[in-house]
Design a protein around this motif. Structure first.
Motif, PDB file in Angstrom:
ATOM      1  N   VAL A  36       0.842  -1.194   0.000  1.00  0.00           N
ATOM      2  CA  VAL A  36       0.000   0.000   0.000  1.00  0.00           C
ATOM      3  C   VAL A  36       0.880   1.247   0.000  1.00  0.00           C
ATOM      4  O   VAL A  36       0.576   2.255  -0.632  1.00  0.00           O
ATOM      5  CB  VAL A  36      -0.938  -0.005   1.213  1.00  0.00           C
ATOM      6  N   SER A  37       1.997   1.170   0.728  1.00  0.00           N
ATOM      7  CA  SER A  37       2.969   2.254   0.788  1.00  0.00           C
ATOM      8  C   SER A  37       4.339   1.623   0.976  1.00  0.00           C
ATOM      9  O   SER A  37       4.484   0.400   0.915  1.00  0.00           O
ATOM     10  CB  SER A  37       2.641   3.215   1.942  1.00  0.00           C
ATOM     11  N   GLU A  38       5.340   2.436   1.185  1.00  0.00           N
ATOM     12  CA  GLU A  38       6.697   1.922   1.349  1.00  0.00           C
ATOM     13  C   GLU A  38       6.799   0.963   2.523  1.00  0.00           C
ATOM     14  O   GLU A  38       7.607   0.025   2.503  1.00  0.00           O
ATOM     15  CB  GLU A  38       7.673   3.093   1.534  1.00  0.00           C
ATOM     16  N   ASN A  39       5.981   1.163   3.553  1.00  0.00           N
ATOM     17  CA  ASN A  39       6.089   0.363   4.771  1.00  0.00           C
ATOM     18  C   ASN A  39       4.896  -0.533   5.057  1.00  0.00           C
ATOM     19  O   ASN A  39       5.029  -1.488   5.829  1.00  0.00           O
ATOM     20  CB  ASN A  39       6.312   1.284   5.982  1.00  0.00           C
ATOM     21  N   ILE A  40       3.731  -0.257   4.489  1.00  0.00           N
ATOM     22  CA  ILE A  40       2.524  -1.013   4.816  1.00  0.00           C
ATOM     23  C   ILE A  40       2.243  -2.058   3.738  1.00  0.00           C
ATOM     24  O   ILE A  40       2.179  -1.747   2.556  1.00  0.00           O
ATOM     25  CB  ILE A  40       1.306  -0.083   4.967  1.00  0.00           C
ATOM     26  N   ILE A  41       2.072  -3.318   4.179  1.00  0.00           N
ATOM     27  CA  ILE A  41       1.800  -4.441   3.278  1.00  0.00           C
ATOM     28  C   ILE A  41       0.501  -5.112   3.715  1.00  0.00           C
ATOM     29  O   ILE A  41       0.321  -5.424   4.893  1.00  0.00           O
ATOM     30  CB  ILE A  41       2.938  -5.474   3.320  1.00  0.00           C
ATOM     31  N   VAL A  42      -0.392  -5.336   2.765  1.00  0.00           N
ATOM     32  CA  VAL A  42      -1.601  -6.122   3.028  1.00  0.00           C
ATOM     33  C   VAL A  42      -1.568  -7.341   2.106  1.00  0.00           C
ATOM     34  O   VAL A  42      -0.920  -7.325   1.051  1.00  0.00           O
ATOM     35  CB  VAL A  42      -2.892  -5.302   2.796  1.00  0.00           C
ATOM     36  N   GLY A  43      -2.256  -8.404   2.518  1.00  0.00           N
ATOM     37  CA  GLY A  43      -2.238  -9.592   1.671  1.00  0.00           C
ATOM     38  C   GLY A  43      -3.159 -10.678   2.178  1.00  0.00           C
ATOM     39  O   GLY A  43      -3.879 -10.519   3.175  1.00  0.00           O
ATOM     40  N   GLY A  44      -3.121 -11.788   1.465  1.00  0.00           N
ATOM     41  CA  GLY A  44      -3.905 -12.959   1.828  1.00  0.00           C
ATOM     42  C   GLY A  44      -3.075 -14.215   1.643  1.00  0.00           C
ATOM     43  O   GLY A  44      -2.175 -14.261   0.800  1.00  0.00           O
ATOM     44  N   GLU A  45      -3.412 -15.250   2.430  1.00  0.00           N
ATOM     45  CA  GLU A  45      -2.626 -16.480   2.397  1.00  0.00           C
ATOM     46  C   GLU A  45      -3.516 -17.679   2.702  1.00  0.00           C
ATOM     47  O   GLU A  45      -4.364 -17.617   3.594  1.00  0.00           O
ATOM     48  CB  GLU A  45      -1.491 -16.394   3.419  1.00  0.00           C
ATOM     49  N   VAL A  46      -3.322 -18.752   1.939  1.00  0.00           N
ATOM     50  CA  VAL A  46      -4.021 -20.011   2.173  1.00  0.00           C
ATOM     51  C   VAL A  46      -2.972 -21.080   2.468  1.00  0.00           C
ATOM     52  O   VAL A  46      -2.010 -21.243   1.706  1.00  0.00           O
ATOM     53  CB  VAL A  46      -4.870 -20.419   0.952  1.00  0.00           C
ATOM     54  N   LEU A  47      -3.159 -21.806   3.575  1.00  0.00           N
ATOM     55  CA  LEU A  47      -2.185 -22.806   4.011  1.00  0.00           C
ATOM     56  C   LEU A  47      -2.856 -24.156   4.246  1.00  0.00           C
ATOM     57  O   LEU A  47      -4.002 -24.223   4.730  1.00  0.00           O
ATOM     58  CB  LEU A  47      -1.495 -22.365   5.295  1.00  0.00           C
ATOM     59  N   GLN A  48      -2.114 -25.208   3.930  1.00  0.00           N
ATOM     60  CA  GLN A  48      -2.534 -26.569   4.231  1.00  0.00           C
ATOM     61  C   GLN A  48      -1.568 -27.148   5.254  1.00  0.00           C
ATOM     62  O   GLN A  48      -0.355 -27.142   5.049  1.00  0.00           O
ATOM     63  CB  GLN A  48      -2.539 -27.429   2.957  1.00  0.00           C
ATOM     64  N   THR A 101      -6.865 -26.739   7.013  1.00  0.00           N
ATOM     65  CA  THR A 101      -6.734 -25.710   5.975  1.00  0.00           C
ATOM     66  C   THR A 101      -7.149 -24.371   6.556  1.00  0.00           C
ATOM     67  O   THR A 101      -8.201 -24.267   7.191  1.00  0.00           O
ATOM     68  CB  THR A 101      -7.626 -26.029   4.761  1.00  0.00           C
ATOM     69  N   THR A 102      -6.319 -23.349   6.350  1.00  0.00           N
ATOM     70  CA  THR A 102      -6.623 -22.015   6.861  1.00  0.00           C
ATOM     71  C   THR A 102      -6.496 -20.988   5.737  1.00  0.00           C
ATOM     72  O   THR A 102      -5.679 -21.136   4.820  1.00  0.00           O
ATOM     73  CB  THR A 102      -5.676 -21.611   8.004  1.00  0.00           C
ATOM     74  N   ALA A 103      -7.314 -19.949   5.817  1.00  0.00           N
ATOM     75  CA  ALA A 103      -7.235 -18.807   4.904  1.00  0.00           C
ATOM     76  C   ALA A 103      -7.261 -17.545   5.754  1.00  0.00           C
ATOM     77  O   ALA A 103      -8.117 -17.412   6.637  1.00  0.00           O
ATOM     78  CB  ALA A 103      -8.390 -18.807   3.908  1.00  0.00           C
ATOM     79  N   ALA A 104      -6.311 -16.635   5.514  1.00  0.00           N
ATOM     80  CA  ALA A 104      -6.186 -15.471   6.390  1.00  0.00           C
ATOM     81  C   ALA A 104      -5.894 -14.210   5.592  1.00  0.00           C
ATOM     82  O   ALA A 104      -5.222 -14.249   4.544  1.00  0.00           O
ATOM     83  CB  ALA A 104      -5.084 -15.700   7.419  1.00  0.00           C
ATOM     84  N   LEU A 105      -6.391 -13.084   6.096  1.00  0.00           N
ATOM     85  CA  LEU A 105      -6.018 -11.764   5.628  1.00  0.00           C
ATOM     86  C   LEU A 105      -4.931 -11.242   6.562  1.00  0.00           C
ATOM     87  O   LEU A 105      -5.023 -11.401   7.785  1.00  0.00           O
ATOM     88  CB  LEU A 105      -7.219 -10.818   5.630  1.00  0.00           C
ATOM     89  N   ARG A 106      -3.907 -10.615   5.977  1.00  0.00           N
ATOM     90  CA  ARG A 106      -2.743 -10.198   6.757  1.00  0.00           C
ATOM     91  C   ARG A 106      -2.415  -8.712   6.539  1.00  0.00           C
ATOM     92  O   ARG A 106      -2.621  -8.192   5.450  1.00  0.00           O
ATOM     93  CB  ARG A 106      -1.527 -11.037   6.353  1.00  0.00           C
ATOM     94  N   VAL A 107      -1.887  -8.091   7.588  1.00  0.00           N
ATOM     95  CA  VAL A 107      -1.363  -6.735   7.498  1.00  0.00           C
ATOM     96  C   VAL A 107       0.006  -6.727   8.176  1.00  0.00           C
ATOM     97  O   VAL A 107       0.149  -7.252   9.288  1.00  0.00           O
ATOM     98  CB  VAL A 107      -2.294  -5.707   8.187  1.00  0.00           C
ATOM     99  N   SER A 108       1.004  -6.159   7.487  1.00  0.00           N
ATOM    100  CA  SER A 108       2.362  -6.138   8.040  1.00  0.00           C
ATOM    101  C   SER A 108       2.985  -4.761   7.879  1.00  0.00           C
ATOM    102  O   SER A 108       2.613  -3.989   6.976  1.00  0.00           O
ATOM    103  CB  SER A 108       3.254  -7.186   7.354  1.00  0.00           C
ATOM    104  N   TYR A 109       3.962  -4.493   8.724  1.00  0.00           N
ATOM    105  CA  TYR A 109       4.767  -3.267   8.631  1.00  0.00           C
ATOM    106  C   TYR A 109       6.187  -3.669   8.287  1.00  0.00           C
ATOM    107  O   TYR A 109       6.805  -4.453   9.018  1.00  0.00           O
ATOM    108  CB  TYR A 109       4.726  -2.486   9.940  1.00  0.00           C
ATOM    109  N   GLN A 110       6.712  -3.144   7.176  1.00  0.00           N
ATOM    110  CA  GLN A 110       8.091  -3.453   6.769  1.00  0.00           C
ATOM    111  C   GLN A 110       9.011  -2.332   7.221  1.00  0.00           C
ATOM    112  O   GLN A 110       8.768  -1.158   6.968  1.00  0.00           O
ATOM    113  CB  GLN A 110       8.177  -3.600   5.241  1.00  0.00           C
ATOM    114  N   PHE A 111      10.073  -2.711   7.881  1.00  0.00           N
ATOM    115  CA  PHE A 111      11.042  -1.729   8.387  1.00  0.00           C
ATOM    116  C   PHE A 111      12.070  -1.385   7.303  1.00  0.00           C
ATOM    117  O   PHE A 111      12.308  -2.160   6.392  1.00  0.00           O
ATOM    118  CB  PHE A 111      11.747  -2.294   9.616  1.00  0.00           C
TER     119      PHE A 111
END
Length: 205
Positions: free
Chosen positions: A167-179, A195-205
């Motif tokens: 979204v910006s230099e530091n903000i990351i959004v995403g989705g992930e499916v895991l088995q 099985t899981t499906a998740a929405l994620r938000v992260s801060y990159q330094f």
């Protein structure tokens, strides 16, 4: 009045001189009109992003788990946090991530619940500018509050795929499916799949 031969010749010369002189004059070229400018369409440049760096964040999702003997088949919410590091090689991105996810998957009355899952994964992705599609695989460990088949912790493996977006230099959004795969729970030969499906938000330094 009498005209002499010389007078007639002189008169003809005076009349013919301008015409003759005009016939020898150099043609004047038309000025060349300047060429019309040609419009050049701008070349589209894909937005670039540097994925190298440490990141930390949280996630919220949903999961479903079942054993191969049919004794356990439950679903519920998941929530947790992740910590990882990516290195951007230009076209490809490699990284590693550890995460812990709590779950509401299970039957509390029956005492059969998956309280949490810890994972340690490698990630390999394609740098598509602001987007990072990736695949991931690694180790997983599931925890229960009550012993199941003589144990309250089960080791296995995890694999899946996801996509991140900057979204910006530091903000990351995403989705992930895991088995998740857990074999031979405790002292039994029962296997557990989740099985899981998740929405994620992260801060990159």
């Amino acid at each position: 009045m009498k005209f002499t031969t010389s007078s007639i010749a002189l008169a003809l010369g005076v009349v013919a001189a301008p015409a003759f002189a005009g016939g020898l004059s150099m043609p004047v070229a038309d000025p060349v009109a300047p060429a019309a400018p040609v419009a050049v369409a701008p070349v589209a440049v894909a937005p670039s992003a540097d994925w190298t760096g440490l990141y930390v964040g949280g996630q919220l999702g949903y999961g479903q788990a079942e054993t191969d003997d049919g004794a356990f088949d439950e679903e519920g919410a998941t929530y947790g946090a992740q910590l990882g590091y990516n290195y951007d090689f230009g076209r490809y991105v490699m990284g590693g991530e550890i995460a812990y996810v709590g779950t509401e998957i299970g039957d509390e009355d029956a005492g059969a619940e998956i309280d949490g899952v810890a994972t340690a994964k490698l990630r390999a992705g394609y740098d598509a500018g602001a987007f990072l599609p990736y695949v991931t695989a690694g180790y997983a460990s599931a925890y229960t509050a009550d012993e199941v088949a003589g144990d309250d912790q089960f080791d296995g493996y995890v694999y899946g795929a996801g996509v991140d977006y900057k979204v910006s230099e530091n903000i990351i959004v995403g989705g992930e499916v895991l088995q998740h795969e857990f074999e031979d729970l405790g002292d039994s030969d029962v296997d557990l799949d989740a099985t899981t499906a998740a929405l994620r938000v992260s801060y990159q330094f």
